[in-house]
Structure formats: structure tokens, C-alpha cells
Design a protein around this motif. Sequence first.
Motif, PDB file in Angstrom:
ATOM      1  N   ALA A 109       4.120  98.104 -20.499  1.00 30.97           N
ATOM      2  CA  ALA A 109       3.440  97.735 -19.303  1.00 30.97           C
ATOM      3  C   ALA A 109       3.867  96.803 -18.526  1.00 30.97           C
ATOM      4  O   ALA A 109       4.207  96.775 -17.277  1.00 30.97           O
ATOM      5  N   VAL A 110       4.511  95.542 -19.236  1.00 31.81           N
ATOM      6  CA  VAL A 110       4.851  94.326 -18.418  1.00 31.81           C
ATOM      7  C   VAL A 110       6.497  94.717 -17.960  1.00 31.81           C
ATOM      8  O   VAL A 110       6.576  94.476 -16.758  1.00 31.81           O
ATOM      9  N   SER A 111       7.046  95.349 -18.519  1.00 30.42           N
ATOM     10  CA  SER A 111       8.397  95.973 -18.107  1.00 30.42           C
ATOM     11  C   SER A 111       8.110  96.712 -16.788  1.00 30.42           C
ATOM     12  O   SER A 111       8.860  96.662 -15.963  1.00 30.42           O
ATOM     13  N   ALA A 112       7.291  97.798 -16.795  1.00 27.13           N
ATOM     14  CA  ALA A 112       6.879  98.645 -15.547  1.00 27.13           C
ATOM     15  C   ALA A 112       6.623  97.665 -14.446  1.00 27.13           C
ATOM     16  O   ALA A 112       7.175  97.792 -13.322  1.00 27.13           O
ATOM     17  N   GLU A 113       5.609  96.739 -14.714  1.00 32.25           N
ATOM     18  CA  GLU A 113       5.307  95.831 -13.851  1.00 32.25           C
ATOM     19  C   GLU A 113       6.385  94.948 -13.190  1.00 32.25           C
ATOM     20  O   GLU A 113       6.419  94.668 -11.849  1.00 32.25           O
ATOM     21  N   VAL A 114       7.131  94.552 -13.994  1.00 36.29           N
ATOM     22  CA  VAL A 114       8.314  93.703 -13.496  1.00 36.29           C
ATOM     23  C   VAL A 114       8.859  94.431 -12.487  1.00 36.29           C
ATOM     24  O   VAL A 114       9.306  93.958 -11.504  1.00 36.29           O
ATOM     25  N   GLU A 115       9.293  95.641 -13.025  1.00 37.79           N
ATOM     26  CA  GLU A 115      10.189  96.438 -11.937  1.00 37.79           C
ATOM     27  C   GLU A 115       9.504  96.728 -10.677  1.00 37.79           C
ATOM     28  O   GLU A 115       9.925  96.468  -9.551  1.00 37.79           O
ATOM     29  N   ARG A 116       8.000  96.957 -10.854  1.00 40.00           N
ATOM     30  CA  ARG A 116       7.397  97.518  -9.627  1.00 40.00           C
ATOM     31  C   ARG A 116       7.289  95.953  -8.609  1.00 40.00           C
ATOM     32  O   ARG A 116       7.567  96.154  -7.477  1.00 40.00           O
ATOM     33  N   GLN A 117       6.862  94.743  -9.216  1.00 30.96           N
ATOM     34  CA  GLN A 117       6.801  93.524  -8.363  1.00 30.96           C
ATOM     35  C   GLN A 117       8.094  93.123  -7.864  1.00 30.96           C
ATOM     36  O   GLN A 117       8.184  92.645  -6.932  1.00 30.96           O
ATOM     37  N   LEU A 118       9.141  93.546  -8.556  1.00 28.74           N
ATOM     38  CA  LEU A 118      10.543  92.907  -8.358  1.00 28.74           C
ATOM     39  C   LEU A 118      10.983  93.529  -7.062  1.00 28.74           C
ATOM     40  O   LEU A 118      11.566  92.790  -6.020  1.00 28.74           O
ATOM     41  N   SER A 119      10.627  94.661  -6.784  1.00 29.53           N
ATOM     42  CA  SER A 119      11.053  95.322  -5.671  1.00 29.53           C
ATOM     43  C   SER A 119      10.145  94.912  -4.396  1.00 29.53           C
ATOM     44  O   SER A 119      10.696  95.391  -3.278  1.00 29.53           O
ATOM     45  N   LEU A 120       9.049  94.081  -4.650  1.00 31.86           N
ATOM     46  CA  LEU A 120       8.590  93.617  -3.358  1.00 31.86           C
ATOM     47  C   LEU A 120       8.951  92.257  -2.823  1.00 31.86           C
ATOM     48  O   LEU A 120       8.390  91.772  -2.000  1.00 31.86           O
ATOM     49  N   LEU A 121       9.816  91.399  -3.793  1.00 34.66           N
ATOM     50  CA  LEU A 121      10.103  90.136  -3.632  1.00 34.66           C
ATOM     51  C   LEU A 121      11.146  89.823  -2.662  1.00 34.66           C
ATOM     52  O   LEU A 121      12.169  90.456  -2.337  1.00 34.66           O
ATOM     53  N   PRO A 122      10.838  88.948  -1.581  1.00 34.23           N
ATOM     54  CA  PRO A 122      12.059  88.651  -0.787  1.00 34.23           C
ATOM     55  C   PRO A 122      13.163  88.087  -1.551  1.00 34.23           C
ATOM     56  O   PRO A 122      14.397  88.197  -1.071  1.00 34.23           O
ATOM     57  N   ARG A 123      13.178  87.341  -2.760  1.00 37.40           N
ATOM     58  CA  ARG A 123      14.231  86.853  -3.395  1.00 37.40           C
ATOM     59  C   ARG A 123      14.594  87.828  -4.483  1.00 37.40           C
ATOM     60  O   ARG A 123      14.911  87.292  -5.621  1.00 37.40           O
ATOM     61  N   GLU A 124      14.482  89.025  -4.206  1.00 34.23           N
ATOM     62  CA  GLU A 124      14.484  90.232  -5.155  1.00 34.23           C
ATOM     63  C   GLU A 124      15.916  89.956  -5.992  1.00 34.23           C
ATOM     64  O   GLU A 124      16.008  90.101  -6.937  1.00 34.23           O
ATOM     65  N   GLU A 125      16.908  89.896  -5.053  1.00 37.04           N
ATOM     66  CA  GLU A 125      18.117  89.776  -5.504  1.00 37.04           C
ATOM     67  C   GLU A 125      18.471  88.807  -6.688  1.00 37.04           C
ATOM     68  O   GLU A 125      19.039  89.177  -7.721  1.00 37.04           O
ATOM     69  N   ILE A 126      17.955  87.575  -6.494  1.00 33.50           N
ATOM     70  CA  ILE A 126      18.009  86.611  -7.415  1.00 33.50           C
ATOM     71  C   ILE A 126      17.249  86.960  -8.643  1.00 33.50           C
ATOM     72  O   ILE A 126      17.783  86.694  -9.484  1.00 33.50           O
TER      73      ILE A 126
ATOM     74  N   GLU B  60       7.771  75.928   0.105  1.00 32.31           N
ATOM     75  CA  GLU B  60       9.064  75.774  -0.821  1.00 32.31           C
ATOM     76  C   GLU B  60       9.960  77.143  -0.879  1.00 32.31           C
ATOM     77  O   GLU B  60      10.905  77.193  -1.529  1.00 32.31           O
ATOM     78  N   GLY B  61       9.572  78.118  -0.093  1.00 37.53           N
ATOM     79  CA  GLY B  61      10.222  79.476  -0.041  1.00 37.53           C
ATOM     80  C   GLY B  61      10.043  80.396  -1.277  1.00 37.53           C
ATOM     81  O   GLY B  61      11.109  81.036  -1.769  1.00 37.53           O
ATOM     82  N   LEU B  62       9.318  79.768  -2.263  1.00 41.02           N
ATOM     83  CA  LEU B  62       9.138  80.581  -3.847  1.00 41.02           C
ATOM     84  C   LEU B  62       7.839  81.657  -3.621  1.00 41.02           C
ATOM     85  O   LEU B  62       6.679  81.300  -4.111  1.00 41.02           O
ATOM     86  N   GLU B  63       8.236  82.748  -3.069  1.00 37.78           N
ATOM     87  CA  GLU B  63       7.258  83.624  -2.908  1.00 37.78           C
ATOM     88  C   GLU B  63       6.374  84.140  -4.218  1.00 37.78           C
ATOM     89  O   GLU B  63       5.378  84.429  -4.296  1.00 37.78           O
ATOM     90  N   ALA B  64       7.593  84.430  -5.092  1.00 34.61           N
ATOM     91  CA  ALA B  64       7.049  84.881  -6.501  1.00 34.61           C
ATOM     92  C   ALA B  64       5.863  83.920  -7.129  1.00 34.61           C
ATOM     93  O   ALA B  64       5.164  84.521  -7.819  1.00 34.61           O
ATOM     94  N   HIS B  65       6.120  82.682  -6.880  1.00 32.44           N
ATOM     95  CA  HIS B  65       5.268  81.494  -7.396  1.00 32.44           C
ATOM     96  C   HIS B  65       3.912  81.951  -6.642  1.00 32.44           C
ATOM     97  O   HIS B  65       2.855  81.874  -7.237  1.00 32.44           O
ATOM     98  N   ALA B  66       3.753  82.180  -5.188  1.00 29.02           N
ATOM     99  CA  ALA B  66       2.665  82.322  -4.430  1.00 29.02           C
ATOM    100  C   ALA B  66       2.063  83.678  -5.135  1.00 29.02           C
ATOM    101  O   ALA B  66       0.750  83.724  -5.259  1.00 29.02           O
ATOM    102  N   ARG B  67       3.032  84.673  -5.233  1.00 32.09           N
ATOM    103  CA  ARG B  67       2.277  85.844  -5.789  1.00 32.09           C
ATOM    104  C   ARG B  67       1.630  85.878  -7.035  1.00 32.09           C
ATOM    105  O   ARG B  67       0.785  86.694  -7.242  1.00 32.09           O
ATOM    106  N   ALA B  68       1.932  85.216  -7.863  1.00 34.66           N
ATOM    107  CA  ALA B  68       1.549  84.875  -9.209  1.00 34.66           C
ATOM    108  C   ALA B  68       0.111  84.530  -9.262  1.00 34.66           C
ATOM    109  O   ALA B  68      -0.651  84.816 -10.055  1.00 34.66           O
ATOM    110  N   ILE B  69      -0.089  83.703  -8.257  1.00 30.57           N
ATOM    111  CA  ILE B  69      -1.631  83.346  -7.918  1.00 30.57           C
ATOM    112  C   ILE B  69      -2.250  84.243  -6.999  1.00 30.57           C
ATOM    113  O   ILE B  69      -3.486  84.703  -7.536  1.00 30.57           O
ATOM    114  N   GLU B  70      -1.679  85.036  -6.164  1.00 28.93           N
ATOM    115  CA  GLU B  70      -2.342  85.879  -5.093  1.00 28.93           C
ATOM    116  C   GLU B  70      -3.018  87.030  -6.016  1.00 28.93           C
ATOM    117  O   GLU B  70      -3.893  87.585  -5.744  1.00 28.93           O
ATOM    118  N   ILE B  71      -2.071  87.646  -6.965  1.00 28.66           N
ATOM    119  CA  ILE B  71      -2.266  88.516  -7.852  1.00 28.66           C
ATOM    120  C   ILE B  71      -3.650  88.370  -8.531  1.00 28.66           C
ATOM    121  O   ILE B  71      -4.455  89.305  -8.696  1.00 28.66           O
TER     122      ILE B  71
END
Lengths: 428, 428
Positions: free
Chosen positions: A275-292, B410-421
Motif C-alpha cells: 500500500a505504501v509503495s502504491a501511495e508513494v507512486e501516486r503522491q510522487l506524480s503530484l509533487l512540484p519537486r517530483e524529479e528530485i 521554503e519551497g518544500l511542498e511535500a513537507h506541507a502535504r504530509a501535514i495537509e493529507i
Amino acid sequence: MRRLRAEQFGLKREVEYGTPQQNETVRQIVEAVRTEGDDALLRYTEQLDRTKLDAASLRVTEAEIQAAYAKVDDTFLTAIREAAVNIRVFHEKQLRQSWVDVQPDGTMLGQLLRPLRRVGVYVPGGKAAYPSSVLMNVIPAQVAGVPEIVMVTPPSTGGKEGIDPFILVAAAEAGVKEMYRVGGAQAVAALAYGTATIPPVDKICGPGNIYVALAKRAVFGAVDIDSIAGPSEIVVLADDTANPAYVAADLLSQAEHDEMSSAILVTTSVTLADAVSAEVERQLSLLPREEIARKSIERNGAVLMAETLDEALAVINRMAPEHLEIMTDEPMSLLGRIENAGAIFVGPYSSEPVGDYWAGPNHILPTNGTARFSSPVNVDDFVKKSSLIYYSKDALLASGDKIMTLARHEGLEAHARAIEIRLEQERG
Amino acid sequence: MRRLRAEQFGLKREVEYGTPQQNETVRQIVEAVRTEGDDALLRYTEQLDRTKLDAASLRVTEAEIQAAYAKVDDTFLTAIREAAVNIRVFHEKQLRQSWVDVQPDGTMLGQLLRPLRRVGVYVPGGKAAYPSSVLMNVIPAQVAGVPEIVMVTPPSTGGKEGIDPFILVAAAEAGVKEMYRVGGAQAVAALAYGTATIPPVDKICGPGNIYVALAKRAVFGAVDIDSIAGPSEIVVLADDTANPAYVAADLLSQAEHDEMSSAILVTTSVTLADAVSAEVERQLSLLPREEIARKSIERNGAVLMAETLDEALAVINRMAPEHLEIMTDEPMSLLGRIENAGAIFVGPYSSEPVGDYWAGPNHILPTNGTARFSSPVNVDDFVKKSSLIYYSKDALLASGDKIMTLARHEGLEAHARAIEIRLEQERG
């Protein structure tokens, strides 16, 4: 995410010592600033930071700080002020007192605790110019009672004109009264040895690029330094009771820092791992810093499958993670079995960003497995102890012979005689 | 003794980094032991310590320790046991507890304090193989609760056959159960990276020659190390009320260590300065280590004349001496004005050897001016802290928006989303 058996997980711990050329560059800069002072400092600032300054313009003025406040929105200011209060309150609880033990024979032994006199905080000028880190470096020193806290930061932040106003405001809110627009190895050297404009400090803290890190190493001994930070790490220990979306979000909050970051789930549950692996993939694709974040997950991310909780705890203690989250059925019951971790976040609502920005404990934590032997930045880092030894005449007369036995055994006759001359005179 | 105006006294602080060749030698030894383990360890022991061993004979046996006891006289044993008790009692008073702060909204924040798991103590084999230093390194670790304390020392001490029995007895009395006959950079590397015979440690302490010091520097990061000791120093602050013979004896007890040692009197009294200089000359001529002590006094000894007590205190704080003795009219009244000193010995009966051997405070002290920012060896050196962060649902709901503000700034959107979710799911 790649999946491994917990027992097979290999640690790679590389300490960054720089290339010989980087070391030589830093050596030259440090030596020039040590011997030439402001002249070298201004020359390197022009050469490396492309900013022409004179000695009088090194220090940030009160007017600039006021101008910075005008550029900062109220929402940010309210939040950073409340964070500063939380950080201050947590660190004030760490404060310790000098103590003395007084014996009937007159002996007094103790430890006198005193703050360092002057501390320099380095704030980088690049993408990692974080106001939150300014608070985390400055407030512990301030709570310790350090009377002089000075900030240095490159003359422009992230390619923009001037220093980031949010950094200036964070420093002012934390209580810094003295700020200089210098960066790089030259700023570290100025803090260590002093120049006509910048008096020397006793300790240098704060993150920076490889040149800053090497300069801190080079001046260590002349001054104290904090630890050299490695890439950021999170380990989440979770079982079937955990919310996979929360676990994934927290892993990604670490992965977005940079490609070297590592985010690792340790679990006994295949269901959760899936479940976590699937969620990581899902949430990754929504991130502005997805590439990093994606590169970080691919290179350093992992799901470690453990047969038992014991095995899970063993691999965690071996990793000694910077951040550890525990999202299991009874998370508090595991605390006593975590030997090595910088910060431990317990339960589903203690997401790592709560600690990064808000709760009060320091976010500057031991990386790279060093939680085995080192600690988050804390008030003790800015306090030194002096031993206090008072012996009365009676106490010396009672112990003198045994002290001489030990001194003479070690062949240190003058040590023995320093006692003997007193025994002779005082015994009469 | 040469006499200088206090304000003119210049400090020389050189940090010892070794020659390029010494560094390269150490690099090769460390790398060989890291990759080849016992093979390299035994090879260097044969080559550098001229002792052929196999892996099975590296560890000191119980029978050898018993044999060592048979060689040690009762007077020494009685004295070292009483010293060990004093050291233990003083260090036990430093022990601290984990703590937690519990708030009405459910928030729990704290620091969990835990001992390091495994510590290695290096004991040199040359003339500086001091039983007292074994106690001073081992007991603080033991008091901290370190479960595994291991000693390494070269296979023979001071050119004699085998390890000095007094060292073995001191280690056994301090509570060391695991001892290996290896020394030099190879021993440091074995402790840092482990071999088949010697499991790796988390921290390495103890003095050694330049190769040991450079090896400790080289492995720092993989493990923790203690500070690199410089030459020993004493400063005596005294006035007309002081006994010149006591002052001179104490200065000489430092000077006899080695030619690099420094012994300095700071005074406002010309009468005392004259009397101490005469006493130093008189007592020097009676010392078995006269030659060393005389060179030390000539090279590094000095009487610093101060116009006022303020000036005297200013130069002392600038020197940040390892040992400071105060023999003035009201010595306790000056404590609050001593900012920088490793150990402060107050009054005429608190001669430095009282602290070196007996009283309980540690004799491993910050040298070379580092008392400005570092402390005597103490229990904290063997304890690490983990932050504890527990946020309840209510606490997170109350603070989540402000945490997101700071993370997004600080441009760390995934940090914000960990709270937001969490806010989205838990607010319903």
C-alpha cells in the motif's frame, strides 16, 4: 520502491573530505584571511561572490533589517514567531546549573557551567537558505546565554539582489544583533581568526557547501565547530495499523530535499509495504519537486521487510537514522528499544515536518549513522564546564600520602613534591 | 623566570596536523586495517611494534590480569582504589535523566538520554602510560552506563616485555573486561572499523603519539573521538598572601611533564614574583627531571605582571588555561570572573596534583586555549540524546496551517502535504 530483506540491508557511510584541489583552495583562502584580514575577505567576496564591498559595508545595517520586515508577509511572521517561542521553550528546559558538592572536611568539588562568549552562525546563500534553520542554530545558543551571536551569509541569496529578507527577519526574531554579508570559506576564516571588522568567535555553526564544510574542518581547534551534516534521512517503522498515505507522504517529505536524501520504510507487513509503495507512486506524480524526489526514492529509498519486530528494531538501531517515525499499534512501547536515532516521532500525527518547523526540538540532527554517538543541536553545545576543586588543609593532610604514592609511581617527582612541601610545612 | 607585562603576553596556538608523510602513512595503515582486518592489524603490529602475534593472542587473558595483580604492591593498589572511588563519586553526580514535557493537548516533547554502546580507550605504551589516565578515561564512560568498554595498548610498554602490569590493574579496577595488545594507528583503525577479532566501537578516547592522533582524526565521522590533547599548561594567579614555595612547586609540577609544557604565574605583586622566581630556581635544582623542567620553564615559563586584578583576570581569560590555581586573599570571590579554564584549583591546599590523581574531577582537560569552548572529560561525553516528539490529533489540527505556511515558504511542498493529507482526513 525497491524491497529488501531487512537483514540484507547494507549501509553506505561515506565521510566527505573533499578533493585535494578543494582542500588546497580552502587552505589558501583561510590562510589569506588569517594573515591579511579584511583585505582578503573583501577580495574573495568580490572574486567568488561577485560583490564589491568595503569594510564599512560588510555589516548589515539596522535600516536593512527594517526594510526586510516590510517585505515579509504577516502570515509568515506570525508563524515564525510562534515557532521561535516553541523552540525557545523546549531549549529552556535543557538549561542546567553549576553545582558543587560540599563535604564535612571542607572539600568542595563541582562543575561551573558557563555559556561560550561569542558564536558565529553561517547561513548559506543558495537554495538551502532556510529561515527555520536560522532559528534552530541561533535559539539554542541564545538560551544557553551566549552574549554575542553573529550571523554571516553571502551578500546575495540564490542569485537575487541582496540577502533574502526572510533570513534577515528570522535572524532578528531569533535575537541576532550582528550580521555580516560574507559567505564561503572566507567567512568561516574571518569568524575563526577575526578581522578588523569581524571579531573572532569561539564556535562556528550552520550548514554550507563543500567549501564551507572544509573551511570549518580546517579551523577546528582554533575554534569549535558543529558537526558536518550529511544528506538527510528518514526511517518509518510501521505495521498494519498505519495509514499508508501518511507513511508515503512522510517518506516523500524527506525525498524532496535532494537526490542524496534517503527514505526507508521498515515493516513486518506485506500489506502495508504494498500500500505504501502504491501511495508513494501516486503522491510522487503530484509533487512540484517530483524529479528530485523520484531520484531520491529510486537511488536511496527502500522498503525493508522484517520477519519480526525484533529484527526491524535491530536494523533501525544499526542504521541510527536522523529521523525515525513509529506508526505501529503501540508506538510508545517501543521507545525503550530504540537505541540510536536523532529524533523519534511517535504515532500517526507526529509527522516529520512537525519537528522540522514547529514543535520545538531541534531540526539539526545527527546524520549518516552518527546518532550512535551524537545528538541533536542543543543547549549543551553552547555551554562549557570548568571543574572546581577546593581542598582544605585537613583534606590535604588526610590524602597527601596517597597522592604522592600515585605521583611517584608515574615518575612525576615534582608532582609529589608539590604535595610534600605542604605536608611538611602544615604538619609543622 | 622571564617576566613580562601581562598585556604584552602573546599567545601561540598551533594545531598539530602532522607532516604530509605522517598523514600518508596513517592513511595507508587505516585503509589496510579497514579492508584487510586482522591480517593488516597483525602485520603492522609485527612491523611497527616488533611483536609477532596471531588473532587468538590479541586479547589479554584473565590469567595475565591476575599475574599483573601479583606484581603490584599493596600501597599502590590501596591508593588507586581510593582514587577510583573518588573519581566515580564525582562523575556519578553528573548523571542526568531523560525528561519529557507533557502538555494538556497531549503533546509530549523530551530528550531521551542513552549511553553509547561501545567505547574504545587507547592507552599509549611509552613513558606516558599512566594508570591514573586509564581511570580518568574509563570511569566516566562506565558511570554513563556504556556496556562495553574496551582498552587497546601496545604489546609492550616503554621497551619492556609485555604490557605494564600497573596499566592492566588500573584498567581492571576501573571495570574494563576486554583488553587487546595493539597500538598505534592500526589499533585506532581496528576500533573504528572492527576486525574479526575486535568489534567496532562508537567512540575512541585516550592520548597517543602523533600517529595515534592523526588516525583518530582520520576515522572521525565513522566514530566519535575525544579531543586531541596539546601540551599541558598551568597558570597560577597569586598575590602577596600566597606561599612562594607552594606556587613554585606547583609551577614545576607542570614543567616536569615535558619541554612543551607551560607554567605561568600571573600576579600584581613584585615581591611575590621575586620570591617565586627564587623558589623555582631553588626547587628546580633538586628535581630528578630537572633538565626537562628547566627547558620548559626557560621556553614557556613566565611571570606576568598585572597592574590590577582586572588586568590579571583579563589575561587569564584570554589564555583559557588547562589548569588554573588561585592563591589570593579571597580566592572564592574570583570564581565568578574566571570565564575560561579547564579546572580551577582554589586556595593554598588545592595543589594541581590533588586534581591530577585524587579528588575526583577529571584530569583530562581542554588544552591550548580550547577551554573557551570545551570541557573536561565528563559523563556527557558518553551519552547521546534523542529528541522525542509526540503530537496528538488535536495538537496537529491546531498547528497544521502554520506548519504548512513555513514549509511552503521554503519551497518544500511535500513537507506541507504530509501535514495537509492529515488535516484533510482528520478534519473529515
